[in-house]
Design an enzyme around this catalytic site. Structure first.
Site, PDB file in Angstrom:
ATOM      1  N   CYS A 129       0.834  -1.208   0.000  1.00 15.96           N
ATOM      2  CA  CYS A 129       0.000   0.000   0.000  1.00 15.96           C
ATOM      3  C   CYS A 129       0.868   1.256   0.000  1.00 15.96           C
ATOM      4  O   CYS A 129       1.486   1.550  -1.007  1.00 15.96           O
ATOM      5  CB  CYS A 129      -0.984  -0.054   1.174  1.00 15.96           C
ATOM      6  N   HIS A 239      -3.576  -5.286   0.675  1.00 17.51           N
ATOM      7  CA  HIS A 239      -2.994  -5.709   1.957  1.00 17.51           C
ATOM      8  C   HIS A 239      -3.022  -7.226   2.144  1.00 17.51           C
ATOM      9  O   HIS A 239      -4.002  -7.754   2.667  1.00 17.51           O
ATOM     10  CB  HIS A 239      -3.777  -5.075   3.111  1.00 17.51           C
ATOM     11  N   GLU A 241      -1.555  -8.902   4.383  1.00 23.32           N
ATOM     12  CA  GLU A 241      -1.459  -9.278   5.811  1.00 23.32           C
ATOM     13  C   GLU A 241      -2.797  -9.202   6.539  1.00 23.32           C
ATOM     14  O   GLU A 241      -2.950  -9.796   7.608  1.00 23.32           O
ATOM     15  CB  GLU A 241      -0.425  -8.396   6.517  1.00 23.32           C
TER      16      GLU A 241
END
Ligand SMILES: *[C@@H]1O[C@H](CO)[C@@H](O)[C@H](O)[C@H]1NC(C)=O
Ligand SMILES: *[C@@H]1O[C@H](CO)[C@@H](O)[C@H](O)[C@H]1NC(C)=O
Ligand SMILES: *[C@@H]1O[C@H](CO)[C@@H](O)[C@H](O)[C@H]1NC(C)=O
Length: 312
Positions: A129, A239, A241
């Protein structure tokens, strides 16, 4: 004759590797990855910088240990740390990619990584990001961001032809690639993007990165996953994660496929770090640097992150 030759070659490789010199045949099964901190929006005593804990868990889940990289430290300290760690992850967030401590440290590590990789010293870099946006600025030397309506939405990836043979995706299971292409498994939390058009308009970016996926907010198409042609440098506007570790917004996907996507992305990057043979000069120095010296705080009730590590 031939057998003894093989024996001497093996003995030689062993001797060279025991001396800590990279020989290209080793794998580092204790990778340590740096995760860059960034300024908090409203600083208070003891809380001047932070890292969202999900980035730490993400890397740990695939077999790495993590060292937090503090902002606003000296070039000497960063250079020493660079020689000690096996890769760096530039997380998402809200810091300035032009003037923050995050931007300065990211720039320094990026330049050290280019120099090291050019000399055969493998050092992977990942931008998520904001980290991806930071990399596009460092590479293109231009601010290429456009506003997109992508501040809280999970999307399927629009894979390019190049994704099939990419380093990043080539070992992903077929069913996961199908899920990534069809289901909304990639969480987007950004107001800015590099449109395909802006990307195409920058010769430096075009020559540096192979585009593996794009996405659209319904109006503008933007670049969402990249890998460098000649360096172990990677970026996602989304993202990886969050799926497994963040629960604060309803649009974060948690399906079995979504969790599998998180794990395969982590596995890929940590495997890249296993190719780096940097190490701390002593076990004590390594222990002092590890994130285990800090404790995350539960912040899910008032922030986008379940847990945050705060730093002075
Ligand atoms: C780090 O440096 C930046 C820019 O020089 C400054 O804006 C920021 O307040 C500093 N942050 C900390 C935590 O020292
Ligand atoms: C922004 O995207 C959301 C879906 O993610 C949609 O509901 C909304 O209408 C869009 N807003 C605009 C201004 O296009
Ligand atoms: C960008 O360039 C690629 C090939 O060079 C082309 O396929 C694509 O249509 C271009 N996209 C835009 C938005 O200009």
């Amino acid at each position: 004759m031939e057998l003894s030759f093989v024996f001497y070659v093996l003995l030689y490789l062993y001797a060279v590797s025991a001396a800590g010199v990279p020989v290209g045949v080793e794998r580092n099964d204790s990778p340590v990855i740096g995760v860059l901190a960034q300024e908090v929006y409203n600083p208070s005593p003891g809380k001047n910088a932070y890292i969202a804990a999900s980035y730490i868990k993400y890397l740990e889940s695939a077999g790495a240990r993590v060292v937090p990289i503090m902002i606003n430290r000296s070039e000497e300290e960063y250079t020493r740390l660079f020689k000690s760690i096996n890769g760096i992850l530039l997380p998402g967030g809200g810091a300035s990619i032009v003037s923050s401590g995050y931007a300065k440290a990211a720039g320094l590590f990026y330049r050290l990584a280019l120099e090291a990789n050019s000399k055969g010293d493998y050092f992977p870099v990942w931008g998520t990001c904001l980290g991806f946006e930071q990399l596009t600025l460092l590479i293109s030397e231009e601010l290429l961001l456009s506003h997109t309506n992508t501040s809280g939405v999970a999307l399927p990836l629009d894979f390019t032809k190049d994704s099939k043979d990419s380093r990043m995706f080539k070992d992903f299971p077929e069913d996961l690639m199908t899920s990534l292409a069809k289901e909304p498994l990639t969480e987007n939390s950004h107001q800015w993007s590099v449109t395909t058009e802006s990307f195409n308009g920058s010769e430096k970016l075009r020559k540096f990165f192979r585009v593996l996926s794009t996405n659209t907010d319904g109006q503008k198409e933007f670049v969402s996953t990249v890998e460098a042609y000649d360096f172990p440098i990677y970026g996602t506007q989304w993202h990886p994660e969050k799926n497994a570790f963040e629960w604060t917004h309803p649009y974060i996907p948690h399906t079995p496929s979504a969790i599998k996507a998180t794990f395969y992305m982590a596995h890929f990057f940590v495997n890249e770090a296993r190719k780096s043979l940097h190490s701390f000069t002593s076990e004590e120095e390594e222990q002092e640097a590890l994130i285990y010296n800090y404790s995350p705080i539960f912040t899910g009730k008032k922030s986008s992150f379940e847990q945050i590590y705060y730093f002075d």
